[in-house]
Design a protein around this motif. Structure first.
Motif, PDB file in Angstrom:
ATOM      1  N   GLY A 160     -10.406  34.476  -0.321  1.00  0.00           N
ATOM      2  CA  GLY A 160     -11.541  33.843  -1.006  1.00  0.00           C
ATOM      3  C   GLY A 160     -11.729  32.400  -0.560  1.00  0.00           C
ATOM      4  N   SER A 161     -12.661  31.721  -1.194  1.00  0.00           N
ATOM      5  CA  SER A 161     -12.912  30.312  -0.865  1.00  0.00           C
ATOM      6  C   SER A 161     -11.695  29.460  -1.240  1.00  0.00           C
ATOM      7  N   LEU A 162     -11.207  29.625  -2.483  1.00  0.00           N
ATOM      8  CA  LEU A 162     -10.061  28.827  -2.927  1.00  0.00           C
ATOM      9  C   LEU A 162      -8.780  29.265  -2.226  1.00  0.00           C
ATOM     10  N   GLY A 163      -8.635  30.592  -2.063  1.00  0.00           N
ATOM     11  CA  GLY A 163      -7.415  31.112  -1.456  1.00  0.00           C
ATOM     12  C   GLY A 163      -7.289  30.717   0.004  1.00  0.00           C
ATOM     13  N   SER A 164      -8.379  30.845   0.778  1.00  0.00           N
ATOM     14  CA  SER A 164      -8.286  30.509   2.219  1.00  0.00           C
ATOM     15  C   SER A 164      -8.046  29.013   2.391  1.00  0.00           C
ATOM     16  N   LYS A 184      -8.477  44.863   4.959  1.00  0.00           N
ATOM     17  CA  LYS A 184      -9.521  44.403   5.893  1.00  0.00           C
ATOM     18  C   LYS A 184      -9.436  42.896   6.171  1.00  0.00           C
ATOM     19  N   ASN A 185      -8.756  42.156   5.333  1.00  0.00           N
ATOM     20  CA  ASN A 185      -8.710  40.699   5.520  1.00  0.00           C
ATOM     21  C   ASN A 185      -7.374  40.183   6.069  1.00  0.00           C
ATOM     22  N   ILE A 186      -6.483  41.094   6.420  1.00  0.00           N
ATOM     23  CA  ILE A 186      -5.153  40.661   6.885  1.00  0.00           C
ATOM     24  C   ILE A 186      -5.258  39.771   8.132  1.00  0.00           C
ATOM     25  N   ALA A 261      -9.528  22.753 -14.908  1.00  0.00           N
ATOM     26  CA  ALA A 261     -10.913  22.765 -14.418  1.00  0.00           C
ATOM     27  C   ALA A 261     -11.071  21.495 -13.587  1.00  0.00           C
ATOM     28  N   THR A 262     -11.110  21.665 -12.279  1.00  0.00           N
ATOM     29  CA  THR A 262     -11.103  20.494 -11.385  1.00  0.00           C
ATOM     30  C   THR A 262     -12.312  19.595 -11.630  1.00  0.00           C
ATOM     31  N   GLY A 263     -13.436  20.221 -11.962  1.00  0.00           N
ATOM     32  CA  GLY A 263     -14.674  19.456 -12.138  1.00  0.00           C
ATOM     33  C   GLY A 263     -14.626  18.431 -13.247  1.00  0.00           C
ATOM     34  N   GLY A 309     -17.776  40.059  -5.506  1.00  0.00           N
ATOM     35  CA  GLY A 309     -16.354  39.670  -5.497  1.00  0.00           C
ATOM     36  C   GLY A 309     -15.673  39.929  -4.165  1.00  0.00           C
ATOM     37  N   ARG A 310     -16.453  40.183  -3.115  1.00  0.00           N
ATOM     38  CA  ARG A 310     -15.870  40.577  -1.825  1.00  0.00           C
ATOM     39  C   ARG A 310     -16.032  39.497  -0.754  1.00  0.00           C
ATOM     40  N   LYS A 311     -16.581  38.354  -1.077  1.00  0.00           N
ATOM     41  CA  LYS A 311     -16.851  37.381  -0.004  1.00  0.00           C
ATOM     42  C   LYS A 311     -15.538  36.906   0.626  1.00  0.00           C
TER      43      LYS A 311
HETATM   44  N1  LIG Z   1     -10.834  25.961 -12.228  1.00  0.00           N
HETATM   45  C1  LIG Z   1     -11.612  25.419 -11.300  1.00  0.00           C
HETATM   46  O1  LIG Z   1     -11.718  24.196 -11.191  1.00  0.00           O
HETATM   47  C2  LIG Z   1     -12.388  26.321 -10.347  1.00  0.00           C
HETATM   48  C3  LIG Z   1     -13.174  25.763  -9.330  1.00  0.00           C
HETATM   49  C4  LIG Z   1     -13.812  26.618  -8.427  1.00  0.00           C
HETATM   50  C5  LIG Z   1     -13.697  28.016  -8.583  1.00  0.00           C
HETATM   51  N2  LIG Z   1     -12.970  28.530  -9.622  1.00  0.00           N
HETATM   52  C6  LIG Z   1     -12.792  29.988  -9.789  1.00  0.00           C
HETATM   53  O2  LIG Z   1     -11.915  30.444  -8.772  1.00  0.00           O
HETATM   54  C7  LIG Z   1     -12.104  31.842  -8.567  1.00  0.00           C
HETATM   55  C8  LIG Z   1     -12.017  32.174  -7.109  1.00  0.00           C
HETATM   56  O3  LIG Z   1     -13.200  31.869  -6.451  1.00  0.00           O
HETATM   57  P1  LIG Z   1     -13.374  32.161  -4.884  1.00  0.00           P
HETATM   58  O4  LIG Z   1     -14.745  31.703  -4.550  1.00  0.00           O
HETATM   59  O5  LIG Z   1     -12.239  31.628  -4.140  1.00  0.00           O
HETATM   60  O6  LIG Z   1     -13.229  33.719  -4.680  1.00  0.00           O
HETATM   61  P2  LIG Z   1     -13.980  34.992  -5.204  1.00  0.00           P
HETATM   62  O7  LIG Z   1     -15.367  35.090  -4.693  1.00  0.00           O
HETATM   63  O8  LIG Z   1     -13.801  35.039  -6.675  1.00  0.00           O
HETATM   64  O9  LIG Z   1     -13.062  36.113  -4.546  1.00  0.00           O
HETATM   65  C9  LIG Z   1     -13.348  36.660  -3.335  1.00  0.00           C
HETATM   66  C10 LIG Z   1     -12.093  37.168  -2.652  1.00  0.00           C
HETATM   67  O10 LIG Z   1     -11.115  37.668  -3.585  1.00  0.00           O
HETATM   68  C11 LIG Z   1     -10.490  38.805  -2.994  1.00  0.00           C
HETATM   69  N3  LIG Z   1      -9.979  39.683  -4.056  1.00  0.00           N
HETATM   70  C12 LIG Z   1     -10.693  40.391  -4.952  1.00  0.00           C
HETATM   71  N4  LIG Z   1      -9.865  41.085  -5.765  1.00  0.00           N
HETATM   72  C13 LIG Z   1      -8.600  40.796  -5.375  1.00  0.00           C
HETATM   73  C14 LIG Z   1      -7.310  41.186  -5.842  1.00  0.00           C
HETATM   74  N5  LIG Z   1      -7.157  42.054  -6.868  1.00  0.00           N
HETATM   75  N6  LIG Z   1      -6.234  40.674  -5.224  1.00  0.00           N
HETATM   76  C15 LIG Z   1      -6.351  39.807  -4.194  1.00  0.00           C
HETATM   77  N7  LIG Z   1      -7.554  39.429  -3.681  1.00  0.00           N
HETATM   78  C16 LIG Z   1      -8.665  39.902  -4.287  1.00  0.00           C
HETATM   79  C17 LIG Z   1     -11.598  39.464  -2.203  1.00  0.00           C
HETATM   80  O11 LIG Z   1     -11.055  40.156  -1.112  1.00  0.00           O
HETATM   81  P3  LIG Z   1     -11.103  41.794  -1.053  1.00  0.00           P
HETATM   82  O12 LIG Z   1     -12.552  42.153  -0.851  1.00  0.00           O
HETATM   83  O13 LIG Z   1     -10.282  42.083   0.147  1.00  0.00           O
HETATM   84  O14 LIG Z   1     -10.528  42.285  -2.311  1.00  0.00           O
HETATM   85  C18 LIG Z   1     -12.458  38.279  -1.725  1.00  0.00           C
HETATM   86  O15 LIG Z   1     -12.147  37.877  -0.406  1.00  0.00           O
HETATM   87  C19 LIG Z   1     -13.441  32.186  -9.261  1.00  0.00           C
HETATM   88  O16 LIG Z   1     -13.157  32.888 -10.447  1.00  0.00           O
HETATM   89  C20 LIG Z   1     -14.044  30.827  -9.575  1.00  0.00           C
HETATM   90  O17 LIG Z   1     -14.865  30.847 -10.718  1.00  0.00           O
HETATM   91  C21 LIG Z   1     -12.320  27.708 -10.499  1.00  0.00           C
END
Ligand SMILES: NC(=O)c1ccc[n+]([C@@H]2O[C@H](COP(=O)([O-])OP(=O)(O)OC[C@H]3O[C@@H](n4cnc5c(N)ncnc54)[C@H](OP(=O)(O)O)[C@@H]3O)[C@@H](O)[C@H]2O)c1
Length: 320
Positions: A160-164, A184-186, A261-263, A309-311
């Protein structure tokens, strides 16, 4: 100019593109012609008005702030009379927190917020989403976990965005990274530096046989109850995704379980984290992965895609 707005909570179909006046900068603001802006999970939550208790701040029955888009990159078009740091023609990037109108042709933004000159080795498209994944994950790794060189971190949702972002930042810090993603993302997750990859479709968390100093559940799909056996004695489980389960666990394990919440961090603290990231980008140590690009009139499609949820990495709106 064109701007994306929403006047009621709901599906991506509530988004409209409207014509509005180009704003005029106040003395302490710059006017930026936007080249690229981010579209994020947080934006989709603002649009839906979820979690519902958030409506106490966002507007009970309809959104108080009707604009969309938090991260941006663009070119300074005009400056207010008190501006000293930026001049017309500078390429700048940063964020206007809480969807403050970056999915548009222009924004005005104050000089002293999360804003800086864009490093010229990255494009506007790569710069626009930096304040989503990178800024959030850097806050978790640095300020919440205090991740140290040599420590071992498990990053769930590494595609994901945060994970990568977390994979790359953990490697910059000098930690050992085990990343969790689907089959698919390995290759992508390995390409950004993960030392080891676990396919969550094949290996459930219960089957992992290692200890970690930090578990960063960037997508909020793990439970602390199941994950705690993987934590070393002083280990920390942290997630940017708020849930009742996490609040409950934080109450009883405040040293082990963390959400933030970082914001809502102080602007000067956020700005310092952002400036650290700018330095790392200048050194070529970080890469923004862009999954898809959309034009402003197509922003509804960007929101629909986000909600799958797949980006992989980030998605951006690109202006001509
Ligand atoms: N607290 C804060 O300050 C803050 C700030 C920004 C964002 N957030 C939150 O952070 C979260 C992550 O956002 P994001 O944009 O990084 O990603 P995202 O759009 O929520 O997740 C997308 C990725 O997650 C993977 N994924 C889905 N299910 C999974 C599972 N069970 N195990 C492992 N990977 C999985 C998907 O890959 P696959 O298709 O391969 O499953 C996809 O690449 C969101 O809920 C967002 O609201 C919080």
């Amino acid at each position: 100019m064109k701007a994306a707005v929403y006047t009621k909570y709901g599906s991506p179909e509530v988004i409209q593109i409207i014509d509005v006046e180009i704003p005029s900068p106040k003395p302490n603001e710059i006017l930026v012609k936007i080249k690229a802006s981010s579209v994020t999970r947080a934006d989709t939550m603002m649009r839906q008005g979820i979690p519902k208790f958030g409506r106490l701040f966002l507007g009970l029955f309809k959104p108080k702030n009707t604009t969309l888009g938090t991260g941006f990159s663009g070119v300074v078009e005009a400056v207010g009379s008190q501006i000293t740091k930026f001049k017309v023609g500078d390429e700048v990037f940063g964020e206007k927190l809480f969807c403050n109108g970056c999915n548009a042709d222009y924004i005005c933004i104050a000089e002293n917020v999360v804003l800086d000159i864009k490093p010229n080795i990255i494009s506007h498209e790569e710069a626009a989403p930096v304040c989503d994944g990178f800024l959030t994950s850097y806050n978790f790794l640095k300020d919440i976990a205090d991740l140290k060189p040599g420590q071992h971190i498990l990053i769930n949702g590494a595609s994901g965005s945060l994970g990568s972002a977390a994979v790359q930042l953990s490697k910059v810090i000098g930690a050992k990274v085990t990343a969790v993603c689907s089959t698919k993302n390995i290759d992508f997750v390995k390409s950004i530096g993960a030392d080891k990859v676990i396919d969550y479709k094949k290996t459930p968390i219960a089957k992992i046989n290692e200890k970690y100093n930090v578990i960063y559940d960037s997508v909020g799909t793990l439970s602390y109850k199941e994950s705690k056996k993987l934590l070393s004695s002083n280990g920390v489980f942290m997630t940017p995704v708020l849930s009742g389960q996490i609040l409950y666990q934080m109450l009883f394990n405040p040293k082990k379980v963390k959400f933030a919440a970082t914001g809502i961090k102080k602007t000067e603290e956020l700005k310092q984290l952002f400036l650290d990231l700018v330095g790392l980008y200048k050194q070529g140590k970080l890469q923004t992965h862009i999954d898809k690009k959309y034009s402003l009139p197509d922003i509804k499609h960007a929101h629909h895609y986000l909600e799958t949820g797949r980006k992989v990495g980030n998605i951006v709106v690109v202006n001509p």
